[in-house]
Each structure stands twice: as C-alpha cells, then as structure tokens.
Scaffold this motif. Structure first.
Motif, short mmCIF file in Angstrom:
data_model
loop_
_atom_site.label_atom_id
_atom_site.label_comp_id
_atom_site.label_asym_id
_atom_site.label_seq_id
_atom_site.Cartn_x
_atom_site.Cartn_y
_atom_site.Cartn_z
N GLN A 15 -48.14 -8.63 -6.85
CA GLN A 15 -46.82 -8.85 -7.45
C GLN A 15 -46.78 -10.28 -8.00
OE1 GLN A 15 -44.59 -6.37 -7.55
NE2 GLN A 15 -42.96 -7.47 -8.60
N ASP A 16 -46.55 -10.38 -9.30
CA ASP A 16 -46.59 -11.67 -9.98
C ASP A 16 -45.17 -12.15 -10.27
OD1 ASP A 16 -47.82 -13.84 -11.41
OD2 ASP A 16 -47.22 -12.83 -13.26
N TYR A 17 -44.87 -13.41 -9.94
CA TYR A 17 -43.55 -13.99 -10.19
C TYR A 17 -43.68 -15.24 -11.05
CZ TYR A 17 -42.09 -11.13 -6.19
OH TYR A 17 -41.85 -10.09 -5.33
N LYS A 18 -42.71 -15.44 -11.93
CA LYS A 18 -42.65 -16.64 -12.75
C LYS A 18 -41.32 -17.33 -12.45
CE LYS A 18 -43.23 -18.15 -17.55
NZ LYS A 18 -43.32 -17.70 -18.97
N ILE A 19 -41.39 -18.56 -11.95
CA ILE A 19 -40.20 -19.28 -11.51
C ILE A 19 -39.86 -20.35 -12.53
CG2 ILE A 19 -39.19 -20.62 -9.63
CD1 ILE A 19 -41.35 -19.44 -7.80
N THR A 65 -38.61 -14.26 -12.42
CA THR A 65 -38.76 -13.00 -13.13
C THR A 65 -40.11 -12.38 -12.80
OG1 THR A 65 -38.66 -11.92 -15.29
CG2 THR A 65 -39.79 -14.04 -15.19
N THR A 66 -40.18 -11.08 -12.95
CA THR A 66 -41.40 -10.33 -12.72
C THR A 66 -41.41 -9.13 -13.64
OG1 THR A 66 -42.71 -9.12 -11.09
CG2 THR A 66 -40.33 -9.03 -10.83
N ASP A 67 -42.58 -8.69 -14.01
CA ASP A 67 -42.70 -7.52 -14.88
C ASP A 67 -42.58 -6.21 -14.11
OD1 ASP A 67 -43.09 -9.07 -17.15
OD2 ASP A 67 -45.24 -9.24 -16.79
N ASN A 68 -42.55 -6.29 -12.78
CA ASN A 68 -42.52 -5.08 -11.95
C ASN A 68 -41.24 -5.03 -11.12
OD1 ASN A 68 -45.16 -4.33 -12.83
ND2 ASN A 68 -46.03 -5.76 -11.35
N MET A 69 -40.09 -5.06 -11.78
CA MET A 69 -38.82 -4.97 -11.06
C MET A 69 -38.67 -3.65 -10.33
SD MET A 69 -36.60 -7.57 -11.21
CE MET A 69 -34.93 -6.93 -11.27
N LEU A 134 -40.83 -15.75 -1.49
CA LEU A 134 -41.98 -15.56 -2.38
C LEU A 134 -43.22 -16.24 -1.82
CD1 LEU A 134 -40.27 -16.12 -5.84
CD2 LEU A 134 -40.37 -14.05 -4.45
N SER A 135 -43.03 -17.38 -1.17
CA SER A 135 -44.11 -18.10 -0.52
C SER A 135 -43.47 -19.04 0.48
CB SER A 135 -44.97 -18.87 -1.53
OG SER A 135 -44.30 -20.04 -1.97
N GLU A 136 -44.30 -19.80 1.21
CA GLU A 136 -43.75 -20.73 2.20
C GLU A 136 -42.97 -21.86 1.55
OE1 GLU A 136 -47.93 -23.23 2.64
OE2 GLU A 136 -46.97 -22.39 4.39
N ASN A 137 -43.19 -22.12 0.26
CA ASN A 137 -42.49 -23.17 -0.47
C ASN A 137 -41.44 -22.63 -1.43
OD1 ASN A 137 -44.11 -25.22 0.71
ND2 ASN A 137 -45.72 -24.81 -0.78
N HIS A 138 -41.35 -21.32 -1.57
CA HIS A 138 -40.41 -20.71 -2.52
C HIS A 138 -39.63 -19.63 -1.79
CE1 HIS A 138 -43.81 -22.28 -4.89
NE2 HIS A 138 -42.88 -22.66 -5.73
N HIS A 159 -42.50 -24.11 -15.59
CA HIS A 159 -42.54 -22.90 -14.77
C HIS A 159 -43.58 -23.05 -13.67
CE1 HIS A 159 -40.64 -21.30 -18.43
NE2 HIS A 159 -40.14 -20.34 -17.64
N ARG A 160 -43.45 -22.18 -12.70
CA ARG A 160 -44.47 -22.08 -11.65
C ARG A 160 -44.73 -20.60 -11.38
NH1 ARG A 160 -44.45 -26.05 -6.71
NH2 ARG A 160 -45.16 -27.29 -8.46
N GLN A 161 -46.00 -20.28 -11.21
CA GLN A 161 -46.38 -18.89 -10.96
C GLN A 161 -46.69 -18.70 -9.48
OE1 GLN A 161 -50.13 -17.62 -12.58
NE2 GLN A 161 -49.41 -15.52 -12.89
N VAL A 162 -46.15 -17.63 -8.93
CA VAL A 162 -46.45 -17.25 -7.55
C VAL A 162 -46.95 -15.81 -7.57
CG1 VAL A 162 -45.52 -16.82 -5.25
CG2 VAL A 162 -44.76 -18.81 -6.53
N VAL A 163 -48.10 -15.57 -6.97
CA VAL A 163 -48.68 -14.24 -6.92
C VAL A 163 -48.77 -13.80 -5.47
CG1 VAL A 163 -50.64 -12.79 -7.55
CG2 VAL A 163 -50.04 -14.76 -8.99
#
Length: 318
Positions: A15-19, A65-69, A134-138, A159-163
């Motif tokens: 799951q890919d996220y764009k912050i 946002t993510t492409d896989n809502m 989303l992660s330990e920092n997000h 932006h920052r990407q979190v996968v």
C-alpha cells in the motif's frame, strides 16, 4: 521503489501513500457545532478566529493520498462516491461527524484572507473513521486520507512517500533483507513492524521495572523514617516506662499503650495515603486495584508492629 517492492515474491500486499507537507489545509467549524467531549476540542479552540464575520474553530490537517482507496474502504466506488476521505475517529467525534457525512477542506488562504471566498476548497464524504497509522513517524488525528482527485486540488512540491508492506507468514528474514537492500539503494528508511512492537514491549517492561524500583525505594525510605521516629520517641520515654514498671504497671499494659498509639499513627498515615490514591483515581491517572489496599494495610500493620518491637527491645535493655 514501489515497483521494486512488488517484484519480491514473498510480498503479500503493498500500500503506497503520498503525504503532502507543502500546503496548510484546514477544517473549519463553529464552536457551538463541536463536541466538547472530543479529543481535539481544545486544539480547535486554540485556533479560533473570525472567518467571514463569524467565529470559527480551525484544525490544521495533512492530506494523504493513495491509488488504492478501495483496499482501505471496500465500499468505495470512485464514480459513485467521488471525493471521499478517511479520518481519525477522535477528529470525527470532535467535529460531530459520522460515516456518510460531508465536511469541507480549505487551503491556507482561509487563514490569510479571513474568508472562504477565493480559497481552494473541496467537500468530501467520510468513508470510514479509524486510527490512522502509516508508520512510526506518520500517525495521528491530523492525517486525512483522501482520493487522488481531492489531493490534486491541494498539490504542492513537498511530499513524502510511505509504503506499507505485508509479507507472507512463512517468508522469514529473507523478505526483510531484500526490503532493507532496496531501502539502502534508494535512500529510504526501513522499519520492521515486528521489531518495533518488540521494542515497545521491552520499553513497557523497562518502564514497569523502573516504576516498581522507585515505589520500593519510596516505601523503604518511609518505613526507615517512621521506624527512626518511633525509636527516638520511645527512647526518650525510657524513664517513664521504668517508673510505670516500678509502680506496678504490667508489661502487657505498656505494650497495649504502644499498640493503641501505633494504630492511631498508622491510621492517620493510611488516611493521608488513601487521599492521594483517591485523587489519582479521580484524576484518571490510575485505577484503584489490590496494590493500593495492600499498601494501606501494610502502613497500618507497620504502625502497630514497630512500636511493639522497639518497646520489647528497650524493656529487655532495661
């Protein structure tokens, strides 16, 4: 990076996220429309200001946002639902919103102009409410996951990407090593959820051990102080006990006098400690449990035994 990760055979889901950190995005609502019991009520009151001639409470959010809502919300249909969002449950409670309700997002011009006119805005429907991590920092209530169309209205350059990656149960350490190698090659930071949970568990154990240590130190300090005080007081009364013995007062009566004095002192100390315990429980710092009852009983018991033991020692010396 996203494509490289998907090539690993042991990967079960990605799951890919764009912050978006570039723009200030706000939700806006009147104080009277907020839920005072909500977790973000005080935060919104701190940002209260006049918008279009009315006092409004603001809350700064970060769009994700993510492409896989549809993976996050199985009922999501882009054609049917349009602009949609997943928000933190505490924030939804503060805003008095439920699944299916709509709210409006505004860009930072809302604050600068003091008006909604001329601002970039988007009305979105709540698909779901849950604790967004989303992660330990997000993580936290200021993250709102929106569809790509809504995110595009507030797009910026920072932006920052979190996968998030889920591996199969039998993948072992091989999958982690490949992910770590990809992270090093592309400048990403890799965090294993399993390792992080182990760290949290170990940290929790360490904190409990430190709490127990300080409690033991405080208890021993109190007992030693009390013992020293009682010993000094009884030592000063040696002559009085000698006189009482000579005039025919039995040792049993002397012990009983010491016991009664000890009960008074122990009860007073237990009452003081009990008041502190009650304040902590009412304030929500902790819940009353058996340890409190044992502590109170131990204080009274120490108050009774210490004078008896010390008096027995002094009478033997006399």
């Amino acid at each position: 990076v996203y494509e490289e990760i998907k090539k690993i055979p042991e990967i079960a889901q990605v799951q890919d996220y764009k912050i978006n950190y570039d723009n200030g995005i706000f939700v806006c609502k009147k104080k009277s429309d907020l839920n005072a019991e909500g977790g973000f009520y005080e935060n919104m009151l701190d940002m209260e200001q006049e918008i279009d001639g009315q006092k409004q409470c603001l809350y700064n959010v970060i769009l994700v946002t993510t492409d896989n809502m549809n993976i996050l919300a199985g009922s999501y249909d882009e054609q049917k639902d349009g602009r949609a969002a997943i928000i933190d449950g505490e924030l939804a409670e503060t805003l008095n919103l439920r699944i299916g309700d709509t709210f409006t997002l505004y860009d930072e011009q809302l604050v600068g102009n003091g008006s909604a006119d001329g601002c970039t805005s988007a009305e979105v429907t709540i698909l779901d409410t849950w604790n967004i991590v989303l992660s330990e920092n997000h993580l936290g209530g200021n993250l709102i996951i929106v569809d790509p169309i809504t995110a595009g209205l507030f797009s910026g350059s920072l932006h920052r990407q979190v996968v998030n990656v889920w591996d199969s149960n039998d993948s072992g350490a091989g999958c982690e090593s490949e992910l770590e190698q990809i992270s090093q090659d592309y400048g990403y930071s890799f965090h294993s959820a399993e390792r992080q949970i182990q760290k949290y568990v170990q940290s929790d154990k360490n904190q409990k051990a430190m709490h127990c240590f300080f409690i033991i130190v405080l208890v021993l300090t109190g007992l030693i102080t009390y013992f020293n005080t009682v010993f000094t007081n009884l030592l000063d009364c040696r002559n009085d006990f000698s006189v009482m013995h000579k005039i025919g007062i039995r040792k049993a009566e002397m012990y009983w006098m010491s016991v009664k004095e000890g009960i008074k002192q122990g009860t007073a100390a237990a009452a003081a400690v009990g008041a502190v315990q009650a304040v902590l429980c009412i304030g929500g710092f902790c819940r009353f449990h058996a340890l409190f009852a044992v502590t109170d009983a131990g204080i009274i018991l120490a108050g009774v035994l210490f004078p008896v033991l010390i008096l027995s020692y002094l009478l033997q010396k006399m």
